[in-house]
Design a protein around this motif. Structure first.
Motif, PDB file in Angstrom:
ATOM      1  N   ILE A  48      15.965   4.347   6.115  1.00 55.14           N
ATOM      2  CA  ILE A  48      14.770   4.110   6.918  1.00 55.14           C
ATOM      3  C   ILE A  48      13.688   5.050   6.427  1.00 55.14           C
ATOM      4  CG2 ILE A  48      13.714   4.350   9.192  1.00 55.14           C
ATOM      5  CD1 ILE A  48      16.332   3.593  10.459  1.00 55.14           C
ATOM      6  N   SER A  49      12.493   4.535   6.175  1.00 56.17           N
ATOM      7  CA  SER A  49      11.343   5.390   5.885  1.00 56.17           C
ATOM      8  C   SER A  49      10.397   5.336   7.082  1.00 56.17           C
ATOM      9  CB  SER A  49      10.627   4.941   4.615  1.00 56.17           C
ATOM     10  OG  SER A  49      10.021   3.680   4.800  1.00 56.17           O
ATOM     11  N   PHE A  50       9.613   6.404   7.233  1.00 52.63           N
ATOM     12  CA  PHE A  50       8.777   6.523   8.436  1.00 52.63           C
ATOM     13  C   PHE A  50       7.390   7.007   8.039  1.00 52.63           C
ATOM     14  CE2 PHE A  50       7.499   8.692  12.467  1.00 52.63           C
ATOM     15  CZ  PHE A  50       7.568   7.571  13.287  1.00 52.63           C
ATOM     16  N   MET A  51       6.379   6.315   8.531  1.00 52.90           N
ATOM     17  CA  MET A  51       4.994   6.678   8.249  1.00 52.90           C
ATOM     18  C   MET A  51       4.224   6.839   9.551  1.00 52.90           C
ATOM     19  SD  MET A  51       1.598   5.757   7.971  1.00 52.90           S
ATOM     20  CE  MET A  51       1.448   3.985   7.893  1.00 52.90           C
ATOM     21  N   VAL A  52       3.483   7.942   9.672  1.00 54.91           N
ATOM     22  CA  VAL A  52       2.649   8.182  10.843  1.00 54.91           C
ATOM     23  C   VAL A  52       1.205   8.377  10.385  1.00 54.91           C
ATOM     24  CG1 VAL A  52       2.178   9.682  12.811  1.00 54.91           C
ATOM     25  CG2 VAL A  52       4.536   9.260  12.105  1.00 54.91           C
ATOM     26  N   ARG A  53       0.294   7.656  10.998  1.00 54.00           N
ATOM     27  CA  ARG A  53      -1.129   7.830  10.716  1.00 54.00           C
ATOM     28  C   ARG A  53      -1.745   8.682  11.816  1.00 54.00           C
ATOM     29  NH1 ARG A  53      -6.121   4.774  11.547  1.00 54.00           N
ATOM     30  NH2 ARG A  53      -7.523   5.164   9.781  1.00 54.00           N
ATOM     31  N   GLU A  54      -2.364   9.775  11.406  1.00 53.17           N
ATOM     32  CA  GLU A  54      -3.020  10.679  12.352  1.00 53.17           C
ATOM     33  C   GLU A  54      -4.445  10.184  12.577  1.00 53.17           C
ATOM     34  OE1 GLU A  54      -2.917  15.434  12.812  1.00 53.17           O
ATOM     35  OE2 GLU A  54      -4.052  14.722  11.068  1.00 53.17           O
ATOM     36  N   LEU A  55      -4.710   9.669  13.770  1.00 53.39           N
ATOM     37  CA  LEU A  55      -5.998   9.040  14.045  1.00 53.39           C
ATOM     38  C   LEU A  55      -7.156  10.025  13.977  1.00 53.39           C
ATOM     39  CD1 LEU A  55      -4.900   6.739  17.004  1.00 53.39           C
ATOM     40  CD2 LEU A  55      -5.297   6.085  14.620  1.00 53.39           C
ATOM     41  N   GLY A  56      -6.893  11.273  14.350  1.00 52.99           N
ATOM     42  CA  GLY A  56      -7.971  12.260  14.361  1.00 52.99           C
ATOM     43  C   GLY A  56      -8.542  12.561  12.999  1.00 52.99           C
ATOM     44  N   THR A  57      -7.715  12.456  11.966  1.00 51.87           N
ATOM     45  CA  THR A  57      -8.162  12.775  10.608  1.00 51.87           C
ATOM     46  C   THR A  57      -8.121  11.581   9.665  1.00 51.87           C
ATOM     47  OG1 THR A  57      -5.922  13.383   9.906  1.00 51.87           O
ATOM     48  CG2 THR A  57      -7.306  15.132  10.858  1.00 51.87           C
ATOM     49  N   GLY A  58      -7.359  10.543  10.029  1.00 55.68           N
ATOM     50  CA  GLY A  58      -7.172   9.414   9.128  1.00 55.68           C
ATOM     51  C   GLY A  58      -6.107   9.648   8.080  1.00 55.68           C
ATOM     52  N   GLU A 107      -2.343  10.101   6.430  1.00 53.38           N
ATOM     53  CA  GLU A 107      -1.034   9.476   6.584  1.00 53.38           C
ATOM     54  C   GLU A 107       0.055  10.471   6.210  1.00 53.38           C
ATOM     55  OE1 GLU A 107      -1.967   4.776   5.562  1.00 53.38           O
ATOM     56  OE2 GLU A 107      -0.913   6.042   4.115  1.00 53.38           O
ATOM     57  N   TYR A 108       1.121  10.468   6.987  1.00 52.67           N
ATOM     58  CA  TYR A 108       2.295  11.289   6.693  1.00 52.67           C
ATOM     59  C   TYR A 108       3.460  10.338   6.453  1.00 52.67           C
ATOM     60  CZ  TYR A 108      -0.545  15.114   8.499  1.00 52.67           C
ATOM     61  OH  TYR A 108      -1.558  16.034   8.691  1.00 52.67           O
ATOM     62  N   ARG A 109       4.038  10.410   5.238  1.00 50.21           N
ATOM     63  CA  ARG A 109       5.075   9.456   4.848  1.00 50.21           C
ATOM     64  C   ARG A 109       6.364  10.209   4.558  1.00 50.21           C
ATOM     65  NH1 ARG A 109       2.200   5.928   0.239  1.00 50.21           N
ATOM     66  NH2 ARG A 109       4.115   4.713   0.453  1.00 50.21           N
ATOM     67  N   VAL A 168     -10.824   1.970   3.267  1.00 48.97           N
ATOM     68  CA  VAL A 168      -9.399   2.247   3.110  1.00 48.97           C
ATOM     69  C   VAL A 168      -8.790   2.638   4.452  1.00 48.97           C
ATOM     70  CG1 VAL A 168      -7.683   3.694   1.976  1.00 48.97           C
ATOM     71  CG2 VAL A 168      -9.724   2.968   0.718  1.00 48.97           C
ATOM     72  N   ARG A 169      -7.759   1.901   4.856  1.00 49.24           N
ATOM     73  CA  ARG A 169      -7.028   2.224   6.086  1.00 49.24           C
ATOM     74  C   ARG A 169      -5.633   2.762   5.788  1.00 49.24           C
ATOM     75  NH1 ARG A 169      -7.609  -2.211  10.669  1.00 49.24           N
ATOM     76  NH2 ARG A 169      -7.012  -0.369  11.875  1.00 49.24           N
ATOM     77  N   SER A 170      -5.044   2.329   4.694  1.00 50.61           N
ATOM     78  CA  SER A 170      -3.726   2.821   4.301  1.00 50.61           C
ATOM     79  C   SER A 170      -3.497   2.496   2.830  1.00 50.61           C
ATOM     80  CB  SER A 170      -2.624   2.182   5.144  1.00 50.61           C
ATOM     81  OG  SER A 170      -1.339   2.538   4.645  1.00 50.61           O
ATOM     82  N   ALA A 171      -2.872   3.440   2.116  1.00 53.51           N
ATOM     83  CA  ALA A 171      -2.574   3.197   0.696  1.00 53.51           C
ATOM     84  C   ALA A 171      -1.206   2.548   0.497  1.00 53.51           C
ATOM     85  CB  ALA A 171      -2.622   4.518  -0.069  1.00 53.51           C
ATOM     86  N   VAL A 172      -0.465   2.340   1.574  1.00 45.55           N
ATOM     87  CA  VAL A 172       0.883   1.788   1.470  1.00 45.55           C
ATOM     88  C   VAL A 172       0.829   0.352   0.934  1.00 45.55           C
ATOM     89  CG1 VAL A 172       2.956   1.136   2.745  1.00 45.55           C
ATOM     90  CG2 VAL A 172       1.741   3.243   3.327  1.00 45.55           C
ATOM     91  N   GLY A 173       1.608   0.072  -0.085  1.00 45.42           N
ATOM     92  CA  GLY A 173       1.744  -1.294  -0.580  1.00 45.42           C
ATOM     93  C   GLY A 173       0.682  -1.779  -1.529  1.00 45.42           C
ATOM     94  N   ALA A 174      -0.268  -0.922  -1.916  1.00 47.01           N
ATOM     95  CA  ALA A 174      -1.347  -1.379  -2.798  1.00 47.01           C
ATOM     96  C   ALA A 174      -0.810  -1.763  -4.173  1.00 47.01           C
ATOM     97  CB  ALA A 174      -2.418  -0.298  -2.922  1.00 47.01           C
ATOM     98  N   GLY A 175       0.045  -0.922  -4.752  1.00 46.50           N
ATOM     99  CA  GLY A 175       0.603  -1.231  -6.063  1.00 46.50           C
ATOM    100  C   GLY A 175       1.487  -2.466  -6.044  1.00 46.50           C
ATOM    101  N   ALA A 233      -4.892  -4.815   0.159  1.00 48.68           N
ATOM    102  CA  ALA A 233      -3.794  -4.086   0.794  1.00 48.68           C
ATOM    103  C   ALA A 233      -4.273  -2.812   1.478  1.00 48.68           C
ATOM    104  CB  ALA A 233      -2.721  -3.759  -0.242  1.00 48.68           C
ATOM    105  N   VAL A 234      -5.185  -2.079   0.851  1.00 48.03           N
ATOM    106  CA  VAL A 234      -5.619  -0.812   1.446  1.00 48.03           C
ATOM    107  C   VAL A 234      -6.495  -1.033   2.672  1.00 48.03           C
ATOM    108  CG1 VAL A 234      -5.466   0.362  -0.784  1.00 48.03           C
ATOM    109  CG2 VAL A 234      -7.677  -0.505  -0.016  1.00 48.03           C
ATOM    110  N   MET A 235      -6.941  -2.250   2.888  1.00 53.61           N
ATOM    111  CA  MET A 235      -7.708  -2.567   4.085  1.00 53.61           C
ATOM    112  C   MET A 235      -6.831  -2.686   5.326  1.00 53.61           C
ATOM    113  SD  MET A 235     -10.125  -5.527   2.407  1.00 53.61           S
ATOM    114  CE  MET A 235     -10.720  -6.103   4.000  1.00 53.61           C
ATOM    115  N   ARG A 236      -5.516  -2.840   5.127  1.00 56.64           N
ATOM    116  CA  ARG A 236      -4.602  -3.072   6.231  1.00 56.64           C
ATOM    117  C   ARG A 236      -3.984  -1.757   6.697  1.00 56.64           C
ATOM    118  NH1 ARG A 236      -6.245  -6.632   8.560  1.00 56.64           N
ATOM    119  NH2 ARG A 236      -4.267  -6.896   9.633  1.00 56.64           N
ATOM    120  N   PRO A 237      -3.760  -1.584   7.995  1.00 59.47           N
ATOM    121  CA  PRO A 237      -3.179  -0.328   8.493  1.00 59.47           C
ATOM    122  C   PRO A 237      -1.675  -0.252   8.276  1.00 59.47           C
ATOM    123  CG  PRO A 237      -3.526  -1.844  10.320  1.00 59.47           C
ATOM    124  CD  PRO A 237      -4.108  -2.509   9.097  1.00 59.47           C
TER     125      PRO A 237
END
Length: 321
Positions: A91-101, A103-105, A246-253, A284-288
């Motif tokens: 299992i992998s886990f990603m948290v987006r910190e709204l205050g700063t934008g 991502e912690y993966r 950019v909302r998230s870099a996950v999955g762009a590649g 992809a980077v447009m999606r959260p």
């Protein structure tokens, strides 16, 4: 339409969520939690399906989490073949910190895979007749670095096209011991392959050398906000990124590669596939979170990118029509 098989040896259940602030020690209450089947080849199959293609995916999975992983794919209507393994899917886990934008993966290494389980995969690849076989993602613990090279030789022997998106020893070993149709490293992965930091001209030269020595027919190096480079026997093309929020870099590649393979499987030329890949990476980077690109965003951005001024494109070493 060409048949596409994607391969994921080390998949993961991707959990993503949001919180206002990430702090040490304290409990972090999260919201907007979602569960997605993840891993390079899995994501490629999901994006190709979203674009209107039909890809089958082959993956290793085990334990109760392996069963959950398979059920997530079933809900998305992905054609699949699960090779059971003795150990539990990660299992992998990603948290987006709204205050700063930010991502912690958190990505664990994953289960140890045994030789007999890998041999089963090799047998399935050897018997498969797909036009494209896309091996994407990291190798699990226990897998030898030449596993992708063995698969590439098997696919090439029957006239198929083997596509590789991996890193580290598996990337170098495959390019040394076999020939692939397309390899897609990121700029960081490419620098690790070459063994030093590279400027843009050096990336283009090194990519051209891989093509010239016959290790790959196409080399696509993604460079994030700096765009991407495509090397082939005709020359090297560099395209800038399409700038979006950019909302998230996950999955762009993965999205970039998926769109390229989908376009190639439709009989489109490599340069057009490359442009569609640029659009999918931007979409992809447009999606959260762990959401992948949306079809409507990909084709809208593709049309916008195709209309860019010629001077924003750089051509080197030949004429690419």
């Amino acid at each position: 339409m060409a048949a596409i098989l994607t391969l994921t040896l080390n998949p993961a259940i991707d959990i993503s969520s949001e919180t206002q602030v990430v702090r040490p020690t304290r409990k972090i209450r999260t919201s907007r939690t979602r569960y997605d089947p993840g891993g390079g080849g899995i994501n490629v199959a999901r994006v190709i399906t979203a674009l209107g293609g039909d890809a089958e995916t082959l993956f290793l999975a085990g334990g109760e989490l392996g069963a959950l992983f398979d059920s997530l794919l079933e809900k998305e209507g992905i054609r699949r073949h699960m090779v059971p393994i003795a150990n539990r899917t990660r299992i992998s886990f990603m948290v987006r910190e709204l205050g700063t934008g930010l991502e912690y993966r958190f990505v664990p290494e994953g289960p140890v895979v045994h030789a007999r389980e890998l041999e089963h995969c090799l047998d399935l690849i050897a018997s498969d007749r797909s036009d494209y076989v896309v091996a994407s993602g990291s190798l699990p613990a226990g897998a030898p670095p030449d596993i992708y090279a063995r698969m590439a030789r098997s696919v090439a022997a029957r006239g198929g096209r083997f596509v590789l998106d991996t890193s580290g020893p598996a990337l170098g070993t495959t390019l040394e011991q076999s020939r692939v149709y397309l390899v897609k490293p990121s700029s960081g992965e490419f620098e690790h392959l070459i063994g030093r930091k590279l400027d843009e001209n050096e990336v283009m030269q090194a990519a051209s050398e891989i093509v010239a020595r016959g290790s790959a027919e196409l080399v696509a190096v993604t460079m994030g906000a700096d765009g991407a480079i495509l090397a082939s026997k005709e020359g090297v093309l560099r395209l800038p990124a399409i700038h979006v929020r950019v909302r998230s870099a996950v999955g762009a590649g993965d999205s970039f590669l998926s769109a390229m393979i989908w376009a190639l499987s439709q009989g489109r030329p490599p340069i057009e596939a490359f442009r569609l890949g640029i659009a999918a990476g931007a979409a992809a980077v447009m999606r959260p979170g762990t959401e992948l690109c949306r079809r409507e965003d990909v084709f809208r951005l593709y049309q916008a990118g195709s209309a860019m001024a010629p001077e924003s494109q750089q051509l080197h070493g030949g004429i690419l029509a």
